[in-house]
Design a protein around this motif. Structure first.
Motif, PDB file in Angstrom:
ATOM      1  N   GLU A  44       0.812  -1.222   0.000  1.00 38.13           N
ATOM      2  CA  GLU A  44       0.000   0.000   0.000  1.00 38.13           C
ATOM      3  C   GLU A  44       0.844   1.271   0.000  1.00 38.13           C
ATOM      4  O   GLU A  44       0.351   2.349  -0.314  1.00 38.13           O
ATOM      5  CB  GLU A  44      -0.956   0.004   1.198  1.00 38.13           C
ATOM      6  CG  GLU A  44      -2.028  -1.054   1.069  1.00 38.13           C
ATOM      7  CD  GLU A  44      -3.085  -0.932   2.143  1.00 38.13           C
ATOM      8  OE1 GLU A  44      -3.572   0.184   2.366  1.00 38.13           O
ATOM      9  OE2 GLU A  44      -3.413  -1.955   2.753  1.00 38.13           O
ATOM     10  N   GLN A  62      -8.280  -1.387  -2.521  1.00 38.50           N
ATOM     11  CA  GLN A  62      -8.323  -0.314  -3.511  1.00 38.50           C
ATOM     12  C   GLN A  62      -7.011   0.489  -3.489  1.00 38.50           C
ATOM     13  O   GLN A  62      -6.440   0.811  -4.529  1.00 38.50           O
ATOM     14  CB  GLN A  62      -9.503   0.591  -3.188  1.00 38.50           C
ATOM     15  CG  GLN A  62      -9.945   1.424  -4.352  1.00 38.50           C
ATOM     16  CD  GLN A  62     -11.267   2.125  -4.072  1.00 38.50           C
ATOM     17  OE1 GLN A  62     -11.796   2.054  -2.966  1.00 38.50           O
ATOM     18  NE2 GLN A  62     -11.782   2.805  -5.055  1.00 38.50           N
ATOM     19  N   ARG A  63      -6.543   0.768  -2.281  1.00 43.62           N
ATOM     20  CA  ARG A  63      -5.294   1.524  -2.151  1.00 43.62           C
ATOM     21  C   ARG A  63      -4.123   0.706  -2.716  1.00 43.62           C
ATOM     22  O   ARG A  63      -3.231   1.234  -3.369  1.00 43.62           O
ATOM     23  CB  ARG A  63      -5.076   1.859  -0.667  1.00 43.62           C
ATOM     24  CG  ARG A  63      -3.894   2.739  -0.414  1.00 43.62           C
ATOM     25  CD  ARG A  63      -3.941   3.373   0.973  1.00 43.62           C
ATOM     26  NE  ARG A  63      -2.798   4.245   1.154  1.00 43.62           N
ATOM     27  CZ  ARG A  63      -1.845   4.050   2.061  1.00 43.62           C
ATOM     28  NH1 ARG A  63      -1.894   3.034   2.889  1.00 43.62           N
ATOM     29  NH2 ARG A  63      -0.826   4.880   2.149  1.00 43.62           N
ATOM     30  N   LEU A 102      -4.226  -1.619  -5.106  1.00 36.15           N
ATOM     31  CA  LEU A 102      -4.276  -1.689  -6.575  1.00 36.15           C
ATOM     32  C   LEU A 102      -3.859  -0.366  -7.205  1.00 36.15           C
ATOM     33  O   LEU A 102      -3.184  -0.333  -8.235  1.00 36.15           O
ATOM     34  CB  LEU A 102      -5.682  -2.100  -7.035  1.00 36.15           C
ATOM     35  CG  LEU A 102      -6.045  -3.551  -6.719  1.00 36.15           C
ATOM     36  CD1 LEU A 102      -7.520  -3.817  -6.999  1.00 36.15           C
ATOM     37  CD2 LEU A 102      -5.163  -4.526  -7.510  1.00 36.15           C
ATOM     38  N   ARG A 103      -4.218   0.745  -6.573  1.00 36.19           N
ATOM     39  CA  ARG A 103      -3.783   2.055  -7.076  1.00 36.19           C
ATOM     40  C   ARG A 103      -2.268   2.197  -6.948  1.00 36.19           C
ATOM     41  O   ARG A 103      -1.597   2.711  -7.840  1.00 36.19           O
ATOM     42  CB  ARG A 103      -4.434   3.181  -6.271  1.00 36.19           C
ATOM     43  CG  ARG A 103      -5.827   3.495  -6.703  1.00 36.19           C
ATOM     44  CD  ARG A 103      -6.152   4.996  -6.605  1.00 36.19           C
ATOM     45  NE  ARG A 103      -7.550   5.179  -6.944  1.00 36.19           N
ATOM     46  CZ  ARG A 103      -8.538   5.146  -6.051  1.00 36.19           C
ATOM     47  NH1 ARG A 103      -8.272   4.985  -4.765  1.00 36.19           N
ATOM     48  NH2 ARG A 103      -9.782   5.296  -6.439  1.00 36.19           N
ATOM     49  N   MET A 127     -13.319  -3.090  -9.281  1.00 39.85           N
ATOM     50  CA  MET A 127     -12.264  -2.379  -8.547  1.00 39.85           C
ATOM     51  C   MET A 127     -11.016  -2.206  -9.413  1.00 39.85           C
ATOM     52  O   MET A 127     -10.353  -1.161  -9.361  1.00 39.85           O
ATOM     53  CB  MET A 127     -11.917  -3.090  -7.247  1.00 39.85           C
ATOM     54  CG  MET A 127     -10.998  -2.243  -6.375  1.00 39.85           C
ATOM     55  SD  MET A 127     -10.555  -2.984  -4.810  1.00 39.85           S
ATOM     56  CE  MET A 127     -12.064  -2.838  -3.874  1.00 39.85           C
ATOM     57  N   THR A 182      -9.237   1.514 -10.528  1.00 39.80           N
ATOM     58  CA  THR A 182      -7.923   1.825  -9.942  1.00 39.80           C
ATOM     59  C   THR A 182      -6.815   1.879 -10.990  1.00 39.80           C
ATOM     60  O   THR A 182      -5.636   1.811 -10.653  1.00 39.80           O
ATOM     61  CB  THR A 182      -7.563   0.786  -8.855  1.00 39.80           C
ATOM     62  OG1 THR A 182      -7.685  -0.538  -9.399  1.00 39.80           O
ATOM     63  CG2 THR A 182      -8.446   0.932  -7.636  1.00 39.80           C
ATOM     64  N   ARG A 228      -2.194  -1.862 -17.286  1.00 39.20           N
ATOM     65  CA  ARG A 228      -2.357  -0.522 -16.717  1.00 39.20           C
ATOM     66  C   ARG A 228      -2.855   0.421 -17.800  1.00 39.20           C
ATOM     67  O   ARG A 228      -2.284   0.471 -18.897  1.00 39.20           O
ATOM     68  CB  ARG A 228      -1.017  -0.010 -16.175  1.00 39.20           C
ATOM     69  CG  ARG A 228      -1.244   1.161 -15.233  1.00 39.20           C
ATOM     70  CD  ARG A 228      -0.068   2.058 -15.078  1.00 39.20           C
ATOM     71  NE  ARG A 228      -0.546   3.425 -15.140  1.00 39.20           N
ATOM     72  CZ  ARG A 228       0.237   4.474 -15.034  1.00 39.20           C
ATOM     73  NH1 ARG A 228       1.517   4.343 -14.890  1.00 39.20           N
ATOM     74  NH2 ARG A 228      -0.267   5.686 -15.100  1.00 39.20           N
TER      75      ARG A 228
END
Ligand SMILES: C[S@@+](CC[C@H](N)C(=O)[O-])C[C@H]1O[C@@H](n2cnc3c(N)ncnc32)[C@H](O)[C@@H]1O
Length: 240
Positions: free
Chosen positions: A116, A142-143, A145-146, A213, A217, A238
């Motif tokens: 993360e 979510q954090r 994957l971002r 999700m 992301t 990406r």
């Protein structure tokens, strides 16, 4: 591998292997000497569809554990960074990465870090990230994957494998069958060890929840989403 050291004596290799309390991965660290992993990750290689030729590619193996996939990518020509926050109970006093790396004469770099926090790291950009059996362990999927998107070059690839769930699921002769009552995206939350008895199995999605999700992301699905048992396997790219 890339190492310059002389072949390791099998007896010495076995002694070094025995210094690690629990091996997750089965790794051939010397000719005929294989660590006794709890998972047959060699069977998993085909399911993950990791490219056979990784020459010139930078690879990040997140949640690398003992490093089987990192060393495999290195053998396929990649420059590899292996990363783990060492939170897994299987790791116990430490995973087997360092021992395997030494025995193999590997050049893979090892970092202790939480996925993360990757976005703030100095690791640079990667062509391929492996996120295999880690998504459901992280505090905030979510954090995570971002953060992974932030260290992947535009168009770069993620190989992802995760536990998933349906609303209705039954096991027949060891195989799960099930369906969702509706097609809505969902993520279940298990605060303790309710999911397969592991206290950090927090966040299994359903198929729509996972795809939703990923798309939110910075990723798009690339190719099939395969299922084996209670796991989903996919590649994502990406987005730019
Ligand atoms: C189930 S094991 C999977 C190991 C390997 N990727 C495989 O599939 O065989 C999960 C690994 O991810 C690591 N891990 C869990 N949460 C993490 C996080 N937030 N950041 C980095 N690594 C994490 C654990 O320490 C453990 O080694």
């Amino acid at each position: 591998m890339n190492g310059s050291s002389a072949p390791v004596d099998p007896g010495e290799a076995r002694e070094r292997i025995a210094t690690v309390a629990t091996w997750r991965h089965s790794i051939e660290v010397a000719p005929g000497v294989v660590t006794e992993g709890t998972v047959d990750n060699r069977t998993e290689l085909g399911r993950l569809r990791i490219p056979a030729d990784l020459a010139g590619q930078r690879v990040l193996d997140v949640g690398c554990s003992d490093g089987f996939y990192s060393f495999t990518c290195e053998q396929r020509g990649a420059d590899v960074v292996a990363l783990d926050d060492e939170s897994s109970l299987l790791a116990g006093a430490g995973n087997g990465f360092t021992v395997a790396k030494e025995l193999l004469g590997s050049q893979v770099a090892y970092r202790v870090a939480d996925v993360e926090t990757l976005a703030e790291s100095d690791l640079g950009q990667f062509d391929l990230v492996l996120f295999v059996n880690v998504l459901y362990h992280v505090q905030n999927p979510q954090r995570a994957l971002r953060a992974l998107a932030a260290v992947t070059r535009p168009g770069g690839r993620m190989v992802l494998k995760t536990i998933f769930r349906n609303d209705v699921r039954v096991w027949v002769r060891g195989r799960p069958y099930g369906f969702d009552l509706d097609r809505k995206p969902k993520w279940w939350y298990f605060p303790n060890d309710e999911l397969v008895g592991h206290p950090t199995n927090w966040w299994p999605p359903n198929r729509a929840g996972l795809v939703g999700m990923l798309e939110a992301t910075g990723w798009r699905i690339d190719g099939p989403i395969d299922q084996h048992g209670d796991r989903l396997y996919l590649h994502a790219r990406r987005t730019t």
